[in-house]
Every structure is written in structure tokens, then in C-alpha cells.
Design an enzyme around this catalytic site. Structure first.
Site, PDB file in Angstrom:
ATOM      1  N   HIS A  56       0.877  -1.198  -0.201  1.00 28.19           N
ATOM      2  CA  HIS A  56       0.027  -0.158   0.100  1.00 28.19           C
ATOM      3  C   HIS A  56       0.991   1.150   0.200  1.00 28.19           C
ATOM      4  O   HIS A  56       1.619   1.548   1.111  1.00 28.19           O
ATOM      5  CB  HIS A  56      -0.716   0.073   1.346  1.00 28.19           C
ATOM      6  CG  HIS A  56      -1.821   1.164   1.293  1.00 28.19           C
ATOM      7  ND1 HIS A  56      -3.132   1.053   1.552  1.00 28.19           N
ATOM      8  CD2 HIS A  56      -1.452   2.422   1.167  1.00 28.19           C
ATOM      9  CE1 HIS A  56      -3.699   2.196   1.524  1.00 28.19           C
ATOM     10  NE2 HIS A  56      -2.821   3.044   1.222  1.00 28.19           N
TER      11      HIS A  56
ATOM     12  N   LYS B   8      -9.425  -0.208  -5.369  1.00 27.46           N
ATOM     13  CA  LYS B   8      -9.470   0.393  -4.149  1.00 27.46           C
ATOM     14  C   LYS B   8     -10.984   1.065  -3.709  1.00 27.46           C
ATOM     15  O   LYS B   8     -11.622   1.796  -4.671  1.00 27.46           O
ATOM     16  CB  LYS B   8      -8.486   1.422  -4.180  1.00 27.46           C
ATOM     17  CG  LYS B   8      -8.433   2.369  -2.732  1.00 27.46           C
ATOM     18  CD  LYS B   8      -7.547   1.696  -1.350  1.00 27.46           C
ATOM     19  CE  LYS B   8      -7.937   2.412  -0.343  1.00 27.46           C
ATOM     20  NZ  LYS B   8      -6.762   3.219  -0.024  1.00 27.46           N
TER      21      LYS B   8
ATOM     22  N   HIS C 256     -10.460   1.401   2.457  1.00 23.47           N
ATOM     23  CA  HIS C 256     -10.058   2.308   3.417  1.00 23.47           C
ATOM     24  C   HIS C 256     -11.204   2.383   4.297  1.00 23.47           C
ATOM     25  O   HIS C 256     -12.372   2.793   4.077  1.00 23.47           O
ATOM     26  CB  HIS C 256      -9.956   3.868   2.831  1.00 23.47           C
ATOM     27  CG  HIS C 256      -9.433   5.008   3.740  1.00 23.47           C
ATOM     28  ND1 HIS C 256      -8.553   5.594   3.764  1.00 23.47           N
ATOM     29  CD2 HIS C 256     -10.325   5.293   4.774  1.00 23.47           C
ATOM     30  CE1 HIS C 256      -8.566   6.225   4.912  1.00 23.47           C
ATOM     31  NE2 HIS C 256      -9.634   6.261   5.455  1.00 23.47           N
TER      32      HIS C 256
HETATM   33  O1  DOR Z   1      -2.976   9.652   5.525  1.00 22.80           O
HETATM   34  C1  DOR Z   1      -3.306   9.375   4.234  1.00 22.80           C
HETATM   35  N1  DOR Z   1      -2.865   9.834   3.318  1.00 22.80           N
HETATM   36  N2  DOR Z   1      -4.224   8.509   4.386  1.00 22.80           N
HETATM   37  C2  DOR Z   1      -4.917   8.266   3.037  1.00 22.80           C
HETATM   38  O2  DOR Z   1      -6.005   7.603   3.378  1.00 22.80           O
HETATM   39  C3  DOR Z   1      -4.549   8.807   1.972  1.00 22.80           C
HETATM   40  C4  DOR Z   1      -3.220   9.339   2.074  1.00 22.80           C
HETATM   41  C5  DOR Z   1      -3.039  10.483   0.977  1.00 22.80           C
HETATM   42  O3  DOR Z   1      -3.284   9.957  -0.279  1.00 22.80           O
HETATM   43  O4  DOR Z   1      -2.636  11.356   1.046  1.00 22.80           O
HETATM   44 ZN    ZN Z   2      -3.257   4.939   1.583  1.00 26.24          ZN
END
Ligand code: DOR
Ligand code: ZN
Length: 347
Positions: A13, A99, A136
Site C-alpha cells: 500500500h 480500491k 479504506h
Molecule cells: O494519510 C493518508 N494519506 N491517508 C489516506 O488514506 C490517503 C493518503 C494520501 O493519499 O495522502
Molecule cells: Zn493510503
């Protein structure tokens, strides 16, 4: 233990972004990981096989010459996604997952799914093809406290969804709570989870004590210590359901250090070193390889990597910043501090 040689890891991920940020970030992941599941939350998102193949080419162009790295592409599920598009994704050797972002849950999730219980034909197709659904797991509801959103998602969304599609291959991404650990363990083999290094190393004090520390702000947000302890037990248990997924999520310094800072911690510069530190904390370095290099490939139906990487207990300084394009900066986690371990590919 001061030295450890394990199979080369994969990152199940990661956010590599696009443009100048892709050029800055991708080499760090490619340096340590043989493969990575690449998140599709670009602007606009990667919603079709054609988008994913074009993005894959841009990623490969950002990998330094002589480095072998395979991006494992994903599609971003929207309410407009067709069953045919998912069938095409399952048939493509380059697409490895889809996703699910609840709309509004995180960065670039506005094209996500408003009601995850409304996409049954798409979930039926994924269950049929075996293409994994990466989730998510947070509810988007102003009435739900941000620290409770993951636990609520399990009750409101995941349990009903898996009751309707019990054979769906599903990864609960970047789990942050004891509730998620228990839920994943209660499910059969088709349900697994990734855990980030930052959620293994830090609790919410890192974000909020002594001032607001924006580089420790990510989503799902860091939780209290008892949850971190539960994550550490899960990750270091050797259980095949838990594997490495850094959720390394680069944003520019300006977008992080702002009145409304973006969510995401950049950890790709030291992914394996940070995980090693967490496993070492609980005396479980012997189980690191299962988590970083064996459990993920097994879940995705891929062979583990043949290359080896060596971890040495040796202090290593983290740079203050990483340049992005001509004028921007990316602040890596632990900027200006030291790491206890150093990882080097075995030639
Ligand atoms: O902290 C995060 N940043 N959580 C997420 O789900 C997305 C990610 C991002 O794309 O910046
Ligand atoms: Zn992520």
C-alpha cells in the site's frame, strides 16, 4: 541481533503520486521494495485499465536506471465503475486490486463511493473474479468522532458487506485499532490487513503533545497506546493475515505545514528500517520477514521475492528534506533525526 538478512520486501500500500512528486518519491520505494501496490487516488483518479497502464508507464519512467521495480496497479472504485471495467481489470496482468474509498474519507476521495452498500453488482464481480478489494475503513459521518471512525466502519459497513459477499478477497488497509485486529482475525482467509510502520511506532501523543506535529497527521489518525500495542502484537505474530503496507503518502511541506494540513506521512525513505525498529522494540525481529516479505505475496497469489536485503543495526541520519521539482520540499518522517537500522540490498 545486530544483523538480519531477509527476502526483499514489497509494499502492499503506497502512494507514489504523479509529476514532480512521483519523480521525487518513487525512487525511495523502488530502492527497497521489489513490488508495490500503487494507490490510485490521483487527480483525476485512476478509474480504468487504460488509465492504470498509462500511470504504470509514468512510474517506470521515474524508477532509476538499473533498479528493478514492479508497480502493481489498482483501480479507484466509483459509483460509475462498470462491471465490464472490473472484468477487464481482473483479466489484466498489470492490475492487482481495486480500491474502495468512502467518499470524503481522505485525500482525493471525493470521487469515491458515497454508500459502500450500494455497489453490490461491482462487489459480486470482484467476488467472482478474485480481484482483491482494498478498503479504506472509516465511516464518513460528522456525528462520529474521528477516533471512532474505523471501529464504526467495521460494524456499519464491513460486517454487512462480508455477510453478503463471504468469498470476497478483501484487505482492510492501514488498520489502526484493536477492533480492526480482532475483526480481521475473526474472518476467514480471504480477509487480511496491512499495517503501517508509523502506526506501529507512534500513538496520538506524537501528533498532539507539545504542539501540533503535522508530519504525524495521517488518516486513519494515530490512536491511543492500547491500540498501538494491539497492532504490534498482530504484526509481530507471524499470522499470514497481516502484512506490510506503508501508506507512505507524500505531500509538499507547504501542504503539510498549513492551517489545513493534508493527511499523510512519508516513510518510503526508511520503510524497512522503521518496521525493523518496531519489531525490535518487542524482541520479534525473527518475525519481520513474514510480515514484510512472505504474507503479502501469499495473499496476492504471487511468489515471494528471491533477492535479499540486509538490515544492520547502525545509526543513520534522516535528511531534513527531499527536494521536489525546482522549488518544493517533501519532509520525510524523522527528518533531522536518526534511524537505528540501515537496510541494503544484497548484491
Ligand atoms: O494519510 C493518508 N494519506 N491517508 C489516506 O488514506 C490517503 C493518503 C494520501 O493519499 O495522502
Ligand atoms: Zn493510503
Amino acid at each position: 541481533m545486530n544483523e538480519l538478512v531477509i527476502r526483499q520486501p514489497d509494499d502492499w500500500h503506497v502512494h507514489l503520486r504523479d509529476g514532480a512528486m512521483l519523480a521525487a518519491a518513487a525512487p525511495f520505494t523502488a530502492r527497497q521494495c521489489a513490488r508495490a501496490i500503487v494507490m490510485p487516488n490521483l487527480v483525476p483518479p485512476v478509474t480504468t485499465v487504460a488509465d492504470a497502464l498509462a500511470y504504470r508507464d509514468r512510474i517506470l519512467a521515474a524508477v532509476p536506471a538499473g533498479v528493478s521495480f514492479e508497480p502493481l496497479m489498482t483501480l479507484y472504485l466509483t459509483e460509475q465503475t462498470s462491471v465490464a471495467q472490473l472484468a477487464a481489470a481482473a483479466a489484466s496482468p498489470y492490475i492487482h486490486a481495486v480500491k474502495l474509498y468512502p467518499a470524503g474519507a481522505t485525500t482525493n476521495s471525493d470521487r469515491g463511493v458515497r454508500d459502500p452498500l450500494s455497489i453490490d453488482p461491482l462487489l459480486a464481480e470482484l467476488e467472482r473474479s478474485g480481484l482483491p478489494l482494498l478498503v479504506h475503513g472509516e465511516v464518513v459521518d460528522s456525528a462520529v468522532d474521528i477516533f471512532d471512525r474505523e471501529a464504526q466502519f467495521i460494524e456499519r459497513v464491513l460486517k454487512p458487506l462480508l455477510a453478503r459477499f463471504p468469498k470476497l478477497k478483501l484487505v482492510m488497509e492501514h488498520i489502526t485499532t484493536k477492533d480492526a485486529v480482532e475483526f480481521v482475525l475473526s474472518q476467514p482467509d480471504n480477509v487480511a490487513a496491512t499495517i503501517t510502520a508509523h502506526h506501529l511506532l507512534y500513538n496520538r501523543n506524537a501528533l498532539l503533545v507539545g504542539g501540533v506535529h503535522p508530519h504525524y497527521y495521517c488518516l486513519p489518525v494515530l490512536k491511543r497506546e492500547s491500540h498501538r500495542q494491539a497492532l504490534l502484537v498482530a504484526a509481530t505474530s507471524g499470522h499470514p493475515k497481516f502484512f506490510m503496507g506503508t501508506d507512505s503518502a507524500p505531500h509538499t511541506q507547504a501542504n503539510k505545514e498549513s492551517a489545513c494540513g493534508c493527511a499523510g506521512a512519508f516513510t518510503a525513505h526508511a520503510a524497512l528500517e522503521l518496521y525493523a525498529e518496531a519489531f525490535d522494540q518487542v524482541g520479534q525481529l525473527a518475525r519481520l520477514e513474514a510480515f514484510t516479505s512472505l504474507n503479502g505475496p501469499r495473499f496476492y497469489g504471487l511468489a515471494p521475492n528471491e533477492a535479499r536485503i540486509k538490515l544492520t543495526r547502525r545509526a543513520q541520519a534522516v535528511p531534513l528534506f527531499i527536494p521536489v521539482g525546482e522549488s518544493e520540499r517533501l519532509i520525510p518522517l524523522r527528518a533531522g533525526e536518526t534511524l537505528a537500522w540501515q537496510a541494503q540490498l544484497v548484491p
